[in-house]
Design a protein around this motif. Structure first.
Motif, mmCIF file in Angstrom:
data_model
loop_
_atom_site.group_PDB
_atom_site.id
_atom_site.type_symbol
_atom_site.label_atom_id
_atom_site.label_comp_id
_atom_site.label_asym_id
_atom_site.label_seq_id
_atom_site.Cartn_x
_atom_site.Cartn_y
_atom_site.Cartn_z
ATOM 1 N N HIS A 126 84.363 7.526 37.503
ATOM 2 C CA HIS A 126 84.013 6.102 37.421
ATOM 3 C C HIS A 126 83.965 5.640 35.974
ATOM 4 C CE1 HIS A 126 81.938 2.302 37.996
ATOM 5 N NE2 HIS A 126 81.023 2.712 37.138
ATOM 6 N N ARG A 127 83.357 6.444 35.116
ATOM 7 C CA ARG A 127 83.219 6.038 33.723
ATOM 8 C C ARG A 127 84.555 6.052 32.985
ATOM 9 N NH1 ARG A 127 79.471 9.761 31.119
ATOM 10 N NH2 ARG A 127 79.735 11.173 32.874
ATOM 11 N N ILE A 128 85.454 6.950 33.371
ATOM 12 C CA ILE A 128 86.776 6.982 32.732
ATOM 13 C C ILE A 128 87.594 5.757 33.114
ATOM 14 C CG2 ILE A 128 88.998 8.196 32.715
ATOM 15 C CD1 ILE A 128 87.447 10.812 32.881
ATOM 16 N N THR A 129 87.524 5.347 34.381
ATOM 17 C CA THR A 129 88.389 4.270 34.865
ATOM 18 C C THR A 129 87.796 2.880 34.683
ATOM 19 O OG1 THR A 129 87.478 4.563 37.102
ATOM 20 C CG2 THR A 129 89.510 5.744 36.564
ATOM 21 N N HIS A 130 86.478 2.780 34.472
ATOM 22 C CA HIS A 130 85.874 1.455 34.373
ATOM 23 C C HIS A 130 86.399 0.747 33.115
ATOM 24 C CE1 HIS A 130 82.943 -1.780 34.202
ATOM 25 N NE2 HIS A 130 82.618 -1.466 35.436
ATOM 26 N N PRO A 131 86.898 -0.501 33.256
ATOM 27 C CA PRO A 131 87.509 -1.191 32.117
ATOM 28 C C PRO A 131 86.607 -1.303 30.896
ATOM 29 C CG PRO A 131 87.912 -2.394 34.157
ATOM 30 C CD PRO A 131 86.932 -1.305 34.486
ATOM 31 N N SER A 132 85.295 -1.377 31.097
ATOM 32 C CA SER A 132 84.403 -1.611 29.963
ATOM 33 C C SER A 132 84.303 -0.409 29.035
ATOM 34 C CB SER A 132 83.005 -1.997 30.462
ATOM 35 O OG SER A 132 82.418 -0.932 31.173
ATOM 36 N N TYR A 133 84.739 0.774 29.495
ATOM 37 C CA TYR A 133 84.638 1.953 28.639
ATOM 38 C C TYR A 133 85.821 2.075 27.687
ATOM 39 C CZ TYR A 133 80.579 3.644 31.178
ATOM 40 O OH TYR A 133 79.325 3.770 31.704
ATOM 41 N N GLY A 134 86.960 1.491 28.034
ATOM 42 C CA GLY A 134 88.096 1.440 27.115
ATOM 43 C C GLY A 134 88.641 2.790 26.700
ATOM 44 N N THR A 228 86.365 24.311 29.735
ATOM 45 C CA THR A 228 85.019 23.780 29.548
ATOM 46 C C THR A 228 84.960 22.849 28.351
ATOM 47 O OG1 THR A 228 84.025 25.753 30.542
ATOM 48 C CG2 THR A 228 82.611 24.415 29.132
ATOM 49 N N ASP A 229 85.627 23.215 27.265
ATOM 50 C CA ASP A 229 85.626 22.368 26.070
ATOM 51 C C ASP A 229 86.273 21.016 26.352
ATOM 52 O OD1 ASP A 229 84.340 24.282 24.593
ATOM 53 O OD2 ASP A 229 86.143 25.014 23.574
ATOM 54 N N GLU A 230 87.333 21.002 27.155
ATOM 55 C CA GLU A 230 87.994 19.733 27.484
ATOM 56 C C GLU A 230 87.100 18.845 28.333
ATOM 57 O OE1 GLU A 230 92.759 20.791 27.455
ATOM 58 O OE2 GLU A 230 91.561 21.418 29.173
ATOM 59 N N VAL A 231 86.387 19.437 29.282
ATOM 60 C CA VAL A 231 85.461 18.642 30.095
ATOM 61 C C VAL A 231 84.367 18.055 29.218
ATOM 62 C CG1 VAL A 231 83.804 18.694 31.991
ATOM 63 C CG2 VAL A 231 85.941 19.985 32.170
ATOM 64 N N ARG A 232 83.805 18.880 28.320
ATOM 65 C CA ARG A 232 82.763 18.377 27.423
ATOM 66 C C ARG A 232 83.312 17.262 26.536
ATOM 67 N NH1 ARG A 232 80.497 21.715 30.273
ATOM 68 N NH2 ARG A 232 80.515 19.798 31.470
ATOM 69 N N ALA A 233 84.564 17.418 26.053
ATOM 70 C CA ALA A 233 85.164 16.389 25.193
ATOM 71 C C ALA A 233 85.356 15.086 25.963
ATOM 72 C CB ALA A 233 86.498 16.883 24.632
ATOM 73 N N LEU A 234 85.755 15.177 27.218
ATOM 74 C CA LEU A 234 85.885 13.977 28.047
ATOM 75 C C LEU A 234 84.540 13.288 28.209
ATOM 76 C CD1 LEU A 234 88.192 14.502 31.181
ATOM 77 C CD2 LEU A 234 88.380 12.752 29.397
ATOM 78 N N GLU A 235 83.517 14.073 28.489
ATOM 79 C CA GLU A 235 82.180 13.500 28.654
ATOM 80 C C GLU A 235 81.712 12.826 27.373
ATOM 81 O OE1 GLU A 235 80.479 16.605 32.066
ATOM 82 O OE2 GLU A 235 80.307 17.104 29.931
ATOM 83 N N ARG A 236 82.017 13.442 26.225
ATOM 84 C CA ARG A 236 81.633 12.819 24.950
ATOM 85 C C ARG A 236 82.423 11.543 24.701
ATOM 86 N NH1 ARG A 236 81.581 18.264 23.227
ATOM 87 N NH2 ARG A 236 83.698 18.045 22.392
ATOM 88 N N SER A 237 83.723 11.538 25.060
ATOM 89 C CA SER A 237 84.544 10.337 24.853
ATOM 90 C C SER A 237 83.972 9.162 25.628
ATOM 91 C CB SER A 237 85.986 10.604 25.308
ATOM 92 O OG SER A 237 86.632 11.527 24.475
ATOM 93 N N VAL A 238 83.572 9.421 26.857
ATOM 94 C CA VAL A 238 83.002 8.346 27.665
ATOM 95 C C VAL A 238 81.654 7.914 27.110
ATOM 96 C CG1 VAL A 238 82.186 7.732 29.960
ATOM 97 C CG2 VAL A 238 84.238 9.108 29.720
ATOM 98 N N ALA A 239 80.848 8.866 26.660
ATOM 99 C CA ALA A 239 79.544 8.526 26.081
ATOM 100 C C ALA A 239 79.722 7.717 24.798
ATOM 101 C CB ALA A 239 78.740 9.792 25.803
ATOM 102 N N ASP A 240 80.697 8.095 23.965
ATOM 103 C CA ASP A 240 80.959 7.338 22.737
ATOM 104 C C ASP A 240 81.400 5.916 23.075
ATOM 105 O OD1 ASP A 240 80.317 9.554 21.268
ATOM 106 O OD2 ASP A 240 82.406 10.132 20.867
ATOM 107 N N ALA A 241 82.239 5.790 24.113
ATOM 108 C CA ALA A 241 82.668 4.451 24.527
ATOM 109 C C ALA A 241 81.481 3.647 25.023
ATOM 110 C CB ALA A 241 83.737 4.561 25.598
ATOM 111 N N ASP A 242 80.569 4.301 25.726
ATOM 112 C CA ASP A 242 79.374 3.616 26.220
ATOM 113 C C ASP A 242 78.540 3.083 25.053
ATOM 114 O OD1 ASP A 242 77.662 2.680 28.136
ATOM 115 O OD2 ASP A 242 76.568 4.547 28.345
ATOM 116 N N ASP A 243 78.461 3.866 23.975
ATOM 117 C CA ASP A 243 77.695 3.423 22.800
ATOM 118 C C ASP A 243 78.317 2.193 22.147
ATOM 119 O OD1 ASP A 243 75.910 5.485 23.131
ATOM 120 O OD2 ASP A 243 76.887 6.817 21.690
ATOM 121 N N ARG A 244 79.654 2.025 22.292
ATOM 122 C CA ARG A 244 80.328 0.885 21.660
ATOM 123 C C ARG A 244 80.279 -0.365 22.506
ATOM 124 N NH1 ARG A 244 84.222 5.044 20.765
ATOM 125 N NH2 ARG A 244 85.525 4.216 22.439
ATOM 126 N N ARG A 245 79.851 -0.261 23.752
ATOM 127 C CA ARG A 245 79.861 -1.415 24.651
ATOM 128 C C ARG A 245 78.851 -2.466 24.211
ATOM 129 N NH1 ARG A 245 78.996 1.160 30.394
ATOM 130 N NH2 ARG A 245 79.292 -0.951 31.139
#
Length: 245
Positions: A126-134, A228-245
């Motif tokens: 959901h967080r990857i596809t939601h437009p607001s996360y970019g 595992t590192d790729e999953v963690r990186a994806l989670e961080r990318s979405v979290a970083d996008a959340d911080d920019r919203r």
């Protein structure tokens, strides 16, 4: 802290199992106040039910369910990005293991090739596809003709489509008729429509990167589990996008 007692596991064991370090290192994360469970700071000795607990490390939500899987697929042309197709066309879920059941994250149209994430991690999807996360998506586009500077500038600055202007994109010329385009919106057939709007319809389109995920060696129709590192990186990318919203 959550769930029934028989379903609960020590928090440091859960964190170690999903690749955040040794059990000792995970104990230090907890002791340093870097872990929260359901919005509350965790303490050593806490137990959680991985099926329902929401765990964050340094503010990044971490998928801890033991059944979570994340597949990276190089989708070939002619395959539909869905779990089922009433017209009987091949679908992306047929190219990955049947169990556990997964679903595609976002869409690539039938003629577009390239990287697609499939998972049963609904929260991350959901967080990857939601437009607001970019989340960034990078494509190689082989187009008709040779785009001039003006066409490239329009793609970079945004072009007017029937559903409104596009956001600025990163666009570079790889060859006379080959462009590298990075967008962070998720509109239907967006890159194709952008190129057509500037007079250079797409002949072939390949997605080469999704957020930090890329794999030039993955053959068409091939798939692999994320590390595992790729999953963690994806989670961080979405979290970083959340911080920019």
């Amino acid at each position: 802290m959550t769930g029934s007692a028989e379903d609960e596991v020590r928090l440091q064991k859960v964190l170690a199992r999903v690749g955040l370090g040794s059990r000792r290192a995970c104990e230090e994360l907890i002791a340093d106040g870097r872990v929260t469970v359901d919005g509350h700071e965790a303490t050593l000795g806490d137990r959680v039910d991985p099926a329902v607990a929401r765990v964050e490390v340094d503010g990044v939500p971490i998928g801890i369910r033991p059944d979570l899987v994340h597949y990276l697929l190089n989708k070939p042309a002619g395959v539909v990005t869905t779990a089922d197709d009433p017209q009987g066309r091949p679908v992306v879920v047929d190219l990955v293991p049947a169990e556990p059941r997964v679903f595609p994250v976002g869409r690539l149209d039938m003629d577009t090739e390239g990287l697609l994430l499939l998972t049963n991690d609904g929260d991350l999807a959901h967080r990857i596809t939601h437009p607001s996360y970019g989340i960034e998506k990078e494509y190689l586009a082989e187009v008709e003709g040779e785009p001039a500077r003006g066409a490239l500038r329009r793609l970079r600055e945004g072009v007017e489509l029937d559903d409104g202007p596009t956001a600025p994109a990163t666009v570079g010329r790889v060859g006379p008729s080959l462009l590298r385009i990075v967008v962070h919106e998720g509109r239907n057939r967006q890159v194709r429509r952008m190129c057509e709007a500037v007079g250079h319809p797409v002949r072939r389109l390949v997605r080469t990167r999704l957020a930090e995920l890329s794999d030039p060696g993955l053959p068409p129709g091939g798939w692999r589990a994320l590390t595992t590192d790729e999953v963690r990186a994806l989670e961080r990318s979405v979290a970083d996008a959340d911080d920019r919203r």
